[in-house]
Design an enzyme around this catalytic site. Structure first.
Site, mmCIF file in Angstrom:
data_model
loop_
_atom_site.group_PDB
_atom_site.id
_atom_site.type_symbol
_atom_site.label_atom_id
_atom_site.label_comp_id
_atom_site.label_asym_id
_atom_site.label_seq_id
_atom_site.Cartn_x
_atom_site.Cartn_y
_atom_site.Cartn_z
ATOM 1 N N TYR A 151 0.761 -1.256 0.000
ATOM 2 C CA TYR A 151 0.000 0.000 0.000
ATOM 3 C C TYR A 151 0.789 1.301 0.000
ATOM 4 O O TYR A 151 0.211 2.364 -0.206
ATOM 5 C CB TYR A 151 -0.995 -0.025 1.169
ATOM 6 C CG TYR A 151 -2.017 -1.125 1.001
ATOM 7 C CD1 TYR A 151 -2.963 -1.062 -0.015
ATOM 8 C CD2 TYR A 151 -2.013 -2.255 1.809
ATOM 9 C CE1 TYR A 151 -3.882 -2.089 -0.207
ATOM 10 C CE2 TYR A 151 -2.931 -3.285 1.619
ATOM 11 C CZ TYR A 151 -3.865 -3.189 0.609
ATOM 12 O OH TYR A 151 -4.772 -4.200 0.401
ATOM 13 N N PHE A 433 -9.292 -4.837 10.432
ATOM 14 C CA PHE A 433 -10.505 -4.571 9.650
ATOM 15 C C PHE A 433 -10.204 -4.733 8.167
ATOM 16 O O PHE A 433 -9.047 -4.961 7.793
ATOM 17 C CB PHE A 433 -11.103 -3.188 9.962
ATOM 18 C CG PHE A 433 -10.247 -2.000 9.624
ATOM 19 C CD1 PHE A 433 -10.338 -1.387 8.386
ATOM 20 C CD2 PHE A 433 -9.364 -1.466 10.542
ATOM 21 C CE1 PHE A 433 -9.576 -0.271 8.075
ATOM 22 C CE2 PHE A 433 -8.582 -0.348 10.237
ATOM 23 C CZ PHE A 433 -8.696 0.244 9.003
HETATM 24 C C1 LIG Z 1 -2.760 -8.176 -3.342
HETATM 25 C C2 LIG Z 1 -3.741 -8.212 -4.478
HETATM 26 C C3 LIG Z 1 -5.023 -7.488 -4.083
HETATM 27 C C4 LIG Z 1 -3.105 -7.502 -5.686
HETATM 28 O O1 LIG Z 1 -4.027 -7.449 -6.751
HETATM 29 P P1 LIG Z 1 -3.582 -7.222 -8.292
HETATM 30 O O2 LIG Z 1 -4.800 -6.796 -9.041
HETATM 31 O O3 LIG Z 1 -2.851 -8.407 -8.757
HETATM 32 O O4 LIG Z 1 -2.590 -5.973 -8.170
HETATM 33 P P2 LIG Z 1 -2.235 -4.947 -9.361
HETATM 34 O O5 LIG Z 1 -2.026 -5.702 -10.638
HETATM 35 O O6 LIG Z 1 -3.222 -3.853 -9.393
HETATM 36 O O7 LIG Z 1 -0.874 -4.403 -8.836
HETATM 37 C C5 LIG Z 1 -0.782 -3.152 -8.168
HETATM 38 C C6 LIG Z 1 0.608 -2.975 -7.691
HETATM 39 O O8 LIG Z 1 0.845 -3.822 -6.559
HETATM 40 C C7 LIG Z 1 1.960 -4.666 -6.813
HETATM 41 N N1 LIG Z 1 1.629 -5.938 -6.175
HETATM 42 C C8 LIG Z 1 0.575 -6.722 -6.452
HETATM 43 N N2 LIG Z 1 0.569 -7.773 -5.619
HETATM 44 C C9 LIG Z 1 1.610 -7.640 -4.811
HETATM 45 C C10 LIG Z 1 2.115 -8.396 -3.723
HETATM 46 N N3 LIG Z 1 1.532 -9.528 -3.314
HETATM 47 N N4 LIG Z 1 3.215 -7.931 -3.083
HETATM 48 C C11 LIG Z 1 3.821 -6.789 -3.479
HETATM 49 N N5 LIG Z 1 3.366 -6.024 -4.491
HETATM 50 C C12 LIG Z 1 2.290 -6.452 -5.146
HETATM 51 C C13 LIG Z 1 2.094 -4.743 -8.312
HETATM 52 O O9 LIG Z 1 3.410 -5.021 -8.679
HETATM 53 C C14 LIG Z 1 1.667 -3.345 -8.731
HETATM 54 O O10 LIG Z 1 2.704 -2.409 -8.548
HETATM 55 P P3 LIG Z 1 2.786 -1.040 -9.429
HETATM 56 O O11 LIG Z 1 1.370 -0.645 -9.784
HETATM 57 O O12 LIG Z 1 3.422 -0.078 -8.506
HETATM 58 O O13 LIG Z 1 3.586 -1.414 -10.601
HETATM 59 C C15 LIG Z 1 -4.084 -9.667 -4.891
HETATM 60 O O14 LIG Z 1 -2.894 -10.334 -5.142
HETATM 61 C C16 LIG Z 1 -4.877 -10.450 -3.847
HETATM 62 O O15 LIG Z 1 -6.094 -10.509 -3.915
HETATM 63 N N6 LIG Z 1 -4.186 -11.077 -2.859
HETATM 64 C C17 LIG Z 1 -4.864 -11.905 -1.837
HETATM 65 C C18 LIG Z 1 -5.751 -11.079 -0.898
HETATM 66 C C19 LIG Z 1 -4.963 -9.985 -0.207
HETATM 67 O O16 LIG Z 1 -3.912 -10.205 0.358
HETATM 68 N N7 LIG Z 1 -5.520 -8.770 -0.230
HETATM 69 C C20 LIG Z 1 -4.951 -7.630 0.430
HETATM 70 C C21 LIG Z 1 -5.747 -7.411 1.685
HETATM 71 S S1 LIG Z 1 -5.055 -6.193 2.729
#
Ligand SMILES: CC(C)(COP(=O)(O)OP(=O)(O)OC[C@H]1O[C@@H](n2cnc3c(N)ncnc32)[C@H](O)[C@@H]1OP(=O)(O)O)[C@@H](O)C(=O)NCCC(=O)NCCS
Length: 433
Positions: A151, A433
């Site tokens: 984030y 949360f």
């Molecule tokens: C984490 C999650 C929401 C990312 O979704 P995504 O649609 O694949 O992410 P995006 O393609 O929009 O990537 C956004 C950015 O985050 C980065 N990113 C995505 N997943 C990441 C991870 N697990 N760790 C680090 N960076 C990550 C990407 O490299 C990208 O970076 P940039 O835009 O600066 O180049 C998804 O992997 C997920 O659902 N994970 C399991 C549930 C979870 O952990 N949710 C978070 C709750 S707090």
């Protein structure tokens, strides 16, 4: 506090357009339609790698999400019963800051399905949440994170570090002073309502806390349908000498493993007086047969290590927990009181360009600040929105951020603002949360 209802705020058009360009529809979920609500919940559960929820759990969770603004991302042409490929929800909650409260846009349920990862969906949703919140006039957003690397790119930072504690009770012993009240066991429904009632009062004592909601406390009290440990949940309360409940402890007991005896795991501990906190810690640490006490999400200045006879019996692990993202710098700076007099010009940069600018901040010790736009003034301090968000509650010192090379400017001004942002008690966020 504001009566703003996040559910009435439409989806951000920029993100809607960006998602549409890759064949996806971004829309609010009508939770009055239980089929749509359940599809959202099932997608969220899948995203968090949890087992498929049964009807009882769906009903339990619907009560919570119906009070929130739930947004789903769907393949174009998806029907009413189709699961979204991504989820997020948000609501406006009071956030305690030193000397008061402000509205916070709380963000939760961020998931992207395994079939649609790394396409920019999470970025579109997070930016969409922040633009929607800023457009609605909410000055700060907040979340708790599954991973600490997700984030910061959107301007969030850890403002509320917390600690996990592990007490070896035989080594730690007890050295705290006595209290005049008494401890009483609670049945689970009462445990849930007392946890909620004490949290509502205790949350005002430290920056970083937000309001709870019924399902939060029902879950802590072992009343959630999918709680495998429900039958081990116990609860006690501390009643002061005037007969008023001042603190509540929910916990479970289990074998500690490796013949270590019994482990008492604190599920939630909330106290509105130091006596209540001491008495409840004593109850846990001096519980018969218990050799290990563990607790999560404690404030980093919890007095526990000072309550035992041997501090080395208390392991403390500090970690990130409450993440904030300021959306309106003057609104947030002028909402809190400052520890010392301060007069500085601050330039804030912002990767999403939602909150950048230069302001002159002037405050007298113990009072709220005046914050005036000063676009022409030379900055005494320059920092990113994430760094200001980290420092705003006094949980991360500005001087520490400067030592890490993340805040720039004249050292005397940084020292002055850092001192002014200090909070007497470290911020706390007692819930996920
Ligand atoms: C984490 C999650 C929401 C990312 O979704 P995504 O649609 O694949 O992410 P995006 O393609 O929009 O990537 C956004 C950015 O985050 C980065 N990113 C995505 N997943 C990441 C991870 N697990 N760790 C680090 N960076 C990550 C990407 O490299 C990208 O970076 P940039 O835009 O600066 O180049 C998804 O992997 C997920 O659902 N994970 C399991 C549930 C979870 O952990 N949710 C978070 C709750 S707090």
């Amino acid at each position: 506090m504001s009566s703003l209802d996040a559910r009435e705020i439409p989806v951000d058009p920029v993100s809607a357009q960006r998602l549409e360009a890759i064949g996806l529809a971004y829309r609010l979920i009508d939770t009055e339609d239980s089929t749509a609500a359940d599809a959202f919940l099932r997608a969220e559960t899948r995203g968090f790698l949890d087992p498929e929820p049964n009807d009882e759990l769906l009903e339990f969770e619907r009560a919570t999400i119906s009070a929130r603004r739930n947004t789903g991302v769907f393949p174009a042409g998806a029907g009413r019963t189709d699961l979204p490929v991504a989820t997020v929800n948000s609501w406006v909650t009071p956030l305690t800051v030193p000397g008061g409260e402000i509205d916070m846009w709380a963000i939760s349920a961020v998931t992207v399905s395994g079939t649609h990862r790394r396409m920019g969906i999470a970025r579109a949703m997070l930016e969409g949440e922040l633009r929607a919140a800023a457009a609605a006039g909410v000055p700060v957003a907040g979340l708790t994170a599954s991973e600490a690397t997700l984030y910061e790119r959107y301007g969030f930072a850890v403002a509320v570090p917390v600690m996990r504690v592990r007490v070896k009770t035989r080594r730690a012993g007890w050295g705290g002073s006595a209290t005049a009240g008494r401890i009483e066991y609670l049945e689970r429904p009462r445990l849930a309502s007392d946890l909620g009632a004490i949290h509502e009062r205790a949350r005002l004592q430290r920056g970083g806390q937000i309001a709870g909601w019924p399902a939060r406390w029902e879950r802590m009290a072992g009343l959630a349908p999918n709680d495998t440990k429900a039958s081990s949940v116990r609860g006690v309360r501390y009643i002061d000498e005037d007969g008023t409940t001042r603190g509540v402890l929910a916990y479970t007991l289990a074998e500690a493993g490796q013949s270590e005896g019994i482990e008492l795991s604190v599920r939630h501990l909330t106290a509105e007086t130091p006596d209540a906190l001491r008495a409840l810690w004593r109850f846990a640490v001096q519980h018969d047969l218990v050799t290990i006490v563990t607790a999560e999400l404690r404030p980093v200045d919890d007095p526990l290590p000072l309550l035992v006879a041997d501090q080395r019996g208390v392991e403390q692990t500090v970690h990130d927990h409450g993440w904030l993202r300021i959306l309106d710098v003057p609104a947030v700076l002028s909402a809190r009181t400052f520890a010392t007099d301060v007069d500085v010009v601050v330039t804030v940069t912002d990767p999403l360009d939602l909150a950048a600018g230069t302001w002159r901040l002037k405050a007298v010790a113990g009072e709220r600040a005046s914050v005036e736009a000063a676009p022409e003034a030379a900055a005494d301090i320059t920092l990113g929105i994430a760094e200001l968000s980290a420092a705003i509650l006094g949980g991360v010192a500005l001087t520490r951020l400067a030592d890490a090379g993340r805040v720039h400017g004249d050292a005397s001004h940084i020292d002055a603002l850092s001192g002014a942002l200090r909070a007497e008690r470290m911020p706390h966020l007692a819930i996920w949360f």
